[in-house]
Design a protein around this motif. Structure first.
Motif, PDB file in Angstrom:
ATOM      1  N   SER A 257       0.715  -1.232  -0.019  1.00 48.29           N
ATOM      2  CA  SER A 257       0.035   0.114  -0.068  1.00 48.29           C
ATOM      3  C   SER A 257       0.833   1.304   0.001  1.00 48.29           C
ATOM      4  O   SER A 257       0.329   2.499  -0.012  1.00 48.29           O
ATOM      5  CB  SER A 257      -0.924  -0.037   1.100  1.00 48.29           C
ATOM      6  N   GLU A 258       2.208   1.203   0.057  1.00 42.52           N
ATOM      7  CA  GLU A 258       3.076   2.281   0.124  1.00 42.52           C
ATOM      8  C   GLU A 258       2.697   3.275   1.029  1.00 42.52           C
ATOM      9  O   GLU A 258       2.802   4.618   1.194  1.00 42.52           O
ATOM     10  CB  GLU A 258       3.208   2.874  -1.233  1.00 42.52           C
ATOM     11  N   GLN A 259       2.274   2.877   2.508  1.00 40.75           N
ATOM     12  CA  GLN A 259       2.025   3.875   3.678  1.00 40.75           C
ATOM     13  C   GLN A 259       3.324   4.439   3.789  1.00 40.75           C
ATOM     14  O   GLN A 259       4.449   3.766   3.896  1.00 40.75           O
ATOM     15  CB  GLN A 259       1.573   3.082   4.748  1.00 40.75           C
ATOM     16  N   SER A 260       3.326   5.760   4.188  1.00 41.83           N
ATOM     17  CA  SER A 260       4.665   6.502   4.580  1.00 41.83           C
ATOM     18  C   SER A 260       5.180   6.214   5.824  1.00 41.83           C
ATOM     19  O   SER A 260       6.135   5.989   6.272  1.00 41.83           O
ATOM     20  CB  SER A 260       4.602   8.102   4.322  1.00 41.83           C
ATOM     21  N   GLU A 261       4.297   5.992   6.800  1.00 36.99           N
ATOM     22  CA  GLU A 261       4.576   5.593   8.161  1.00 36.99           C
ATOM     23  C   GLU A 261       3.420   4.650   8.700  1.00 36.99           C
ATOM     24  O   GLU A 261       2.260   4.852   8.396  1.00 36.99           O
ATOM     25  CB  GLU A 261       4.636   6.977   9.125  1.00 36.99           C
ATOM     26  N   THR A 262       3.702   3.588   9.481  1.00 35.83           N
ATOM     27  CA  THR A 262       2.597   2.882  10.245  1.00 35.83           C
ATOM     28  C   THR A 262       3.416   2.003  11.338  1.00 35.83           C
ATOM     29  O   THR A 262       4.786   1.994  11.438  1.00 35.83           O
ATOM     30  CB  THR A 262       2.191   1.981   9.063  1.00 35.83           C
ATOM     31  N   ILE A 263       2.494   1.729  12.304  1.00 33.24           N
ATOM     32  CA  ILE A 263       3.004   0.664  13.244  1.00 33.24           C
ATOM     33  C   ILE A 263       2.268  -0.743  13.291  1.00 33.24           C
ATOM     34  O   ILE A 263       1.013  -0.551  13.230  1.00 33.24           O
ATOM     35  CB  ILE A 263       2.478   1.770  14.833  1.00 33.24           C
ATOM     36  N   LEU A 264       3.146  -1.452  13.515  1.00 31.27           N
ATOM     37  CA  LEU A 264       2.566  -2.966  13.254  1.00 31.27           C
ATOM     38  C   LEU A 264       2.875  -3.532  14.712  1.00 31.27           C
ATOM     39  O   LEU A 264       4.025  -3.500  15.340  1.00 31.27           O
ATOM     40  CB  LEU A 264       3.350  -3.704  12.265  1.00 31.27           C
ATOM     41  N   LYS A 265       1.975  -4.470  15.176  1.00 24.20           N
ATOM     42  CA  LYS A 265       1.939  -5.031  16.467  1.00 24.20           C
ATOM     43  C   LYS A 265       2.600  -6.399  16.176  1.00 24.20           C
ATOM     44  O   LYS A 265       2.269  -7.125  15.303  1.00 24.20           O
ATOM     45  CB  LYS A 265       0.605  -5.410  17.167  1.00 24.20           C
ATOM     46  N   ILE A 266       3.676  -6.729  17.143  1.00 24.07           N
ATOM     47  CA  ILE A 266       4.350  -8.133  17.133  1.00 24.07           C
ATOM     48  C   ILE A 266       3.842  -8.964  18.588  1.00 24.07           C
ATOM     49  O   ILE A 266       3.794  -8.161  19.505  1.00 24.07           O
ATOM     50  CB  ILE A 266       5.967  -7.779  16.884  1.00 24.07           C
ATOM     51  N   GLN A 267       3.873 -10.213  18.285  1.00 31.53           N
ATOM     52  CA  GLN A 267       3.697 -11.242  19.399  1.00 31.53           C
ATOM     53  C   GLN A 267       4.734 -12.231  19.395  1.00 31.53           C
ATOM     54  O   GLN A 267       4.489 -13.392  19.289  1.00 31.53           O
ATOM     55  CB  GLN A 267       2.041 -11.654  19.471  1.00 31.53           C
ATOM     56  N   ASN A 268       5.877 -11.641  20.263  1.00 33.08           N
ATOM     57  CA  ASN A 268       6.930 -12.778  20.247  1.00 33.08           C
ATOM     58  C   ASN A 268       7.661 -12.116  21.792  1.00 33.08           C
ATOM     59  O   ASN A 268       7.420 -11.254  22.409  1.00 33.08           O
ATOM     60  CB  ASN A 268       7.791 -12.935  19.185  1.00 33.08           C
ATOM     61  N   ASP A 269       8.684 -13.006  21.963  1.00 38.67           N
ATOM     62  CA  ASP A 269       9.547 -12.754  23.176  1.00 38.67           C
ATOM     63  C   ASP A 269      10.319 -11.482  23.232  1.00 38.67           C
ATOM     64  O   ASP A 269      10.821 -10.928  24.112  1.00 38.67           O
ATOM     65  CB  ASP A 269      10.274 -13.889  23.643  1.00 38.67           C
ATOM     66  N   ASN A 270      10.654 -11.002  21.886  1.00 39.21           N
ATOM     67  CA  ASN A 270      11.773 -10.211  21.720  1.00 39.21           C
ATOM     68  C   ASN A 270      11.106  -8.746  21.442  1.00 39.21           C
ATOM     69  O   ASN A 270      11.795  -7.819  22.163  1.00 39.21           O
ATOM     70  CB  ASN A 270      12.801 -10.464  20.437  1.00 39.21           C
ATOM     71  N   TYR A 271      10.154  -8.543  20.711  1.00 40.56           N
ATOM     72  CA  TYR A 271       9.620  -7.353  20.366  1.00 40.56           C
ATOM     73  C   TYR A 271       8.104  -7.109  20.507  1.00 40.56           C
ATOM     74  O   TYR A 271       7.391  -8.093  20.506  1.00 40.56           O
ATOM     75  CB  TYR A 271      10.013  -6.856  19.150  1.00 40.56           C
ATOM     76  N   ASP A 272       7.531  -5.981  20.869  1.00 43.21           N
ATOM     77  CA  ASP A 272       6.032  -5.641  20.758  1.00 43.21           C
ATOM     78  C   ASP A 272       5.641  -5.023  19.605  1.00 43.21           C
ATOM     79  O   ASP A 272       4.414  -5.318  19.176  1.00 43.21           O
ATOM     80  CB  ASP A 272       5.698  -4.760  22.140  1.00 43.21           C
ATOM     81  N   TYR A 273       6.409  -3.859  18.914  1.00 44.70           N
ATOM     82  CA  TYR A 273       6.013  -3.304  17.928  1.00 44.70           C
ATOM     83  C   TYR A 273       6.915  -3.292  17.040  1.00 44.70           C
ATOM     84  O   TYR A 273       8.109  -3.201  17.196  1.00 44.70           O
ATOM     85  CB  TYR A 273       5.439  -1.937  18.334  1.00 44.70           C
ATOM     86  N   ALA A 274       6.748  -2.768  15.654  1.00 44.30           N
ATOM     87  CA  ALA A 274       7.520  -2.429  14.680  1.00 44.30           C
ATOM     88  C   ALA A 274       7.251  -1.279  14.048  1.00 44.30           C
ATOM     89  O   ALA A 274       5.903  -1.068  13.483  1.00 44.30           O
ATOM     90  CB  ALA A 274       7.783  -3.548  13.538  1.00 44.30           C
ATOM     91  N   ALA A 275       7.918  -0.086  13.874  1.00 41.72           N
ATOM     92  CA  ALA A 275       7.734   1.161  13.267  1.00 41.72           C
ATOM     93  C   ALA A 275       8.223   1.022  11.860  1.00 41.72           C
ATOM     94  O   ALA A 275       9.399   0.940  11.689  1.00 41.72           O
ATOM     95  CB  ALA A 275       8.186   2.361  14.107  1.00 41.72           C
ATOM     96  N   VAL A 276       7.505   1.235  10.643  1.00 38.91           N
ATOM     97  CA  VAL A 276       7.902   1.348   9.446  1.00 38.91           C
ATOM     98  C   VAL A 276       7.705   2.740   8.651  1.00 38.91           C
ATOM     99  O   VAL A 276       6.633   3.386   8.921  1.00 38.91           O
ATOM    100  CB  VAL A 276       7.089   0.369   8.590  1.00 38.91           C
ATOM    101  N   SER A 277       8.815   3.135   8.313  1.00 38.33           N
ATOM    102  CA  SER A 277       8.622   4.554   7.605  1.00 38.33           C
ATOM    103  C   SER A 277       9.621   4.323   6.225  1.00 38.33           C
ATOM    104  O   SER A 277      10.509   3.645   6.189  1.00 38.33           O
ATOM    105  CB  SER A 277       9.289   5.492   8.268  1.00 38.33           C
ATOM    106  N   SER A 278       8.747   4.951   4.988  1.00 35.20           N
ATOM    107  CA  SER A 278       9.372   4.885   3.953  1.00 35.20           C
ATOM    108  C   SER A 278      10.278   5.761   3.671  1.00 35.20           C
ATOM    109  O   SER A 278      10.376   6.914   3.903  1.00 35.20           O
ATOM    110  CB  SER A 278       8.271   5.056   2.810  1.00 35.20           C
ATOM    111  N   ILE A 279      11.240   5.361   2.874  1.00 33.62           N
ATOM    112  CA  ILE A 279      12.608   6.402   2.179  1.00 33.62           C
ATOM    113  C   ILE A 279      12.198   7.121   0.998  1.00 33.62           C
ATOM    114  O   ILE A 279      12.096   6.269  -0.040  1.00 33.62           O
ATOM    115  CB  ILE A 279      13.836   5.757   2.351  1.00 33.62           C
TER     116      ILE A 279
END
Length: 663
Positions: A257-279
């Motif tokens: 979808s080529e979103q410029s910025e988004t926050i995705l939830k993660i369900q594992n032992d290492n991380y809770d979220y991922a922030a994605v930003s396009s260059i």
């Protein structure tokens, strides 16, 4: 039943309010703590990823722009098309040398599609031919970048790999070179990988967050540890890095979808979220993995809660002491006075001009209000529908440069129209004082007592205490500095700082407007582009200060011969563009020839005579801006190839009018 006096009741109320306020705030802050932590962490993560993306955009955009300009340089295209002709190679080399110094790491390369030869030019003597560094082959995996670029629909692509000729990892910007019949090669530059990582990623690395640079397919390009051998530990793709089906599906959808910025939830032992930003201008993305406590922890709120409770207690204590001293004491004296004199309470007792306790109380309250708002950098005022200025703070008075409050009150009451710069604004404000609106925001120009005009923004709303008392309260913000700053920004965005001429961006806007006007109402429209001959010699011989003086002087000479309706801009470097509304190609030729002769005979104090080459073209019917500009640019190119100090006119819609004119 025990009776309490006013002071005791006041103390009980203050303590009760204090306890209730602290209790409610503790409950609210407790419930909000986790939500705030999550929201703030997400906000910081977005900024964190966006900052890295912005740094990389800034680093790459200049290199991409220079590589694209290289790929469109006629002399380079001519050499790529005729690789074996030494004369064309030497002309191309002159252009190449001028670009190498501008590139960040000076790692320019050229690949000829016909021969598959690859060159790595360096800043060398113009008489030494470029040497072939090697040959690109489809059978060699390391050369796949070239065929990906030449067969792509995009003008350029970016990849990171180890070049087999230079034996080094770099960030490569590959730009397709288009010839008359299609792609003829690839040109670009390489950025040293270690420096690129240290400057753009490692310098932004947080100990608790992990950042990767990925492409649109999820392939890892770079990470914050500067490790390049991803396949060795099984993380060549971001989808292997997390290995969570729901997250991977959402990430793929986000990249598609080529979103410029988004926050995705993660369900594992290492991380809770991922922030994605396009260059921007790339197919790369910055993705930062983090936990809820990475950027902001709930512990940070504990100190805030403690400080808030202490502040509430301190504020209430101060208010308690302040009100007792300022309000309760004179109020008790007032009650005593009323009881002794047996006076009925009436509205007349509340006037600030009275000499008794109620008058003192009213004046005291007004003075207290003045002290509280005197430091506020906005003008506060109360006014009724008859322009009676009931109240105004010091800032409001100072904005009009009035001698005192009484002088301002008198002007508002007797000649309020003198306060407004425009009669229309006065009528607007006058009508507002009869509307009884909750809130009205207007911006208009006002006149100071000194005669100076300034912009101000008024926020005004209707207030009614009872049926007999109503007024309007408002604030006045002086927006003159904002107006001046906006004007300065507009000027900076549209002009060249050296010559004072329009810049390329503003020139393009005006050209489009003139094209639309010409198509709507008819009439010819011509454009002239000229470039100072051998300007690089001026800079190399006399220095850039003298070169700048030549550019400024050239701008002045050009404006002297132009009409007021003509539009001139500094296109870039030593190149200038002029739009000639209502002018045919013949008229454009006459104007260009006049300017050429003026430059040919003008003697600069240090640099001497600096001539120029010109290209002129009249816009054809139904021809778009890009096609028209290309013809003008080609005419300029022909002038340079014809020995410079020449005017060349491109063909327009009337073949009988202009073929090629030159002097």
């Amino acid at each position: 039943m025990k009776k309490y006096n006013i002071s005791q009741r006041f103390n009980i109320i203050v303590v009760s309010i204090l306890c209730i306020t602290i209790f409610i705030n503790l409950i609210v802050m407790g419930f909000a703590m986790l939500n705030i932590t999550s929201k703030v962490s997400q906000g910081y993560a977005k900024m964190y990823a966006s900052e890295i993306a912005h740094v990389i955009e800034t680093h790459l955009s200049r290199e991409i722009g220079l590589s694209l300009k290289l790929a469109r340089t006629p002399s380079i295209i001519e050499w790529i098309t005729n690789e074996d002709q030494l004369s064309k190679k030497l002309v191309a080399l002159e252009e190449i040398n001028s670009f190498i110094d501008l590139l960040h790491d000076h790692n320019m390369f050229i690949v000829m599609d016909r021969s598959k030869n690859i060159y790595f030019p360096e800043q060398i003597n113009q008489q030494i031919p470029l040497e072939i560094a090697g040959v690109i082959s489809k059978d060699i995996k390391e050369d796949s970048w070239y065929f990906d670029t030449i067969n792509s629909d995009e003008l350029y692509n970016i990849n990171i790999d180890k070049d087999r000729f230079l034996d080094t990892y770099r960030v490569w910007i590959n730009v397709k070179v288009e010839g008359p019949d299609g792609p003829v090669g690839v040109i670009g530059t390489g950025l040293y990988l270690d420096y690129f990582i240290n400057e753009n990623i490692s310098s932004n690395k947080d100990k608790s967050a992990y950042t990767l640079i990925i492409n649109k397919n999820g392939d890892i390009q770079l990470d914050g540890t500067a490790n390049r051998d991803y396949e060795a530990y099984g993380y060549s793709s971001v989808y292997n890095f997390i290995n969570e089906d729901r997250f991977n599906a959402e990430l793929k959808e986000s990249l598609v979808s080529e979103q410029s910025e988004t926050i995705l939830k993660i369900q594992n032992d290492n991380y809770d979220y991922a922030a994605v930003s396009s260059i921007k201008d790339t197919n790369w993305y910055v993705i930062t993995f983090y936990t809820n406590g990475t950027f902001y922890t709930s512990n940070n709120l504990l100190l805030f809660i403690i400080m808030m409770v202490i502040s509430i207690i301190a504020i209430i204590i101060v208010i308690n002491i302040f009100i007792k001293h300022i309000f309760l004491k004179p109020f008790m004296l007032l009650i005593q006075s009323l009881q002794n004199k047996n006076i009925y309470l009436s509205e007349e007792l509340f006037g600030t001009n009275r000499k008794d306790e109620f008058g003192l109380l009213s004046n005291t309250i007004e003075q207290m209000a003045d002290r509280l708002v005197s430091s506020i950098p906005i003008g506060l005022f109360l006014i009724d529908s008859d322009f009676n200025l009931i109240y105004s703070n010091l800032n409001f008075i100072s904005q009009f440069a009035a001698k005192d409050k009484e002088a301002l009150k008198s002007t508002f009451k007797e000649t309020p129209e003198l306060i407004f710069a425009n009669p229309e604004d006065f009528q607007r404000f006058k009508s507002i004082l009869t509307l009884k609106e909750k809130l009205v925001v207007i911006e208009m120009q006002f006149v100071k007592f000194t005669g100076e005009v300034f912009w101000g923004e008024i926020h005004i709303q209707y207030r009614a205490d009872n049926a007999l008392s109503h007024f309007y309260e408002g604030i006045l913000l002086n927006t003159q500095n904002k107006k001046d700053y906006e004007s300065k920004l507009i000027n900076l965005a549209s002009t060249d700082s050296l010559t004072g001429l329009l810049n390329r961006h503003k020139f393009n806007e005006l050209v489009i407007e003139e094209i639309e006007r010409s198509e709507r109402y008819g009439g010819p429209l011509s454009m002239m582009i000229f470039d100072l001959d051998h300007f690089k010699r001026v800079n190399d011989t006399y220095g850039h200060i003298v070169g700048d003086d030549v550019l400024v002087e050239t701008s002045r000479l050009a404006k002297e011969i132009l009409r007021t309706t003509d539009i001139i801009a500094r296109w870039g470097g030593e190149e200038f563009s002029i739009l000639l509304p209502g002018t045919t190609s013949e008229g454009g030729y006459i104007a260009a020839e006049k300017l050429r002769k003026k430059l040919e005979t003008h003697l600069h104090s240090t640099a001497g005579i600096v001539t120029a080459s010109f290209g002129v073209s009249q816009k054809r019917t139904n021809e778009d801006y890009t096609q028209w500009f290309t013809r003008v640019d080609q005419a300029l190119f022909n002038s340079k190839n014809s020995g410079r100090n020449t005017v060349t006119v491109s063909e327009d819609q009337s073949d009988e009018n202009t073929d090629n004119k030159a002097t």
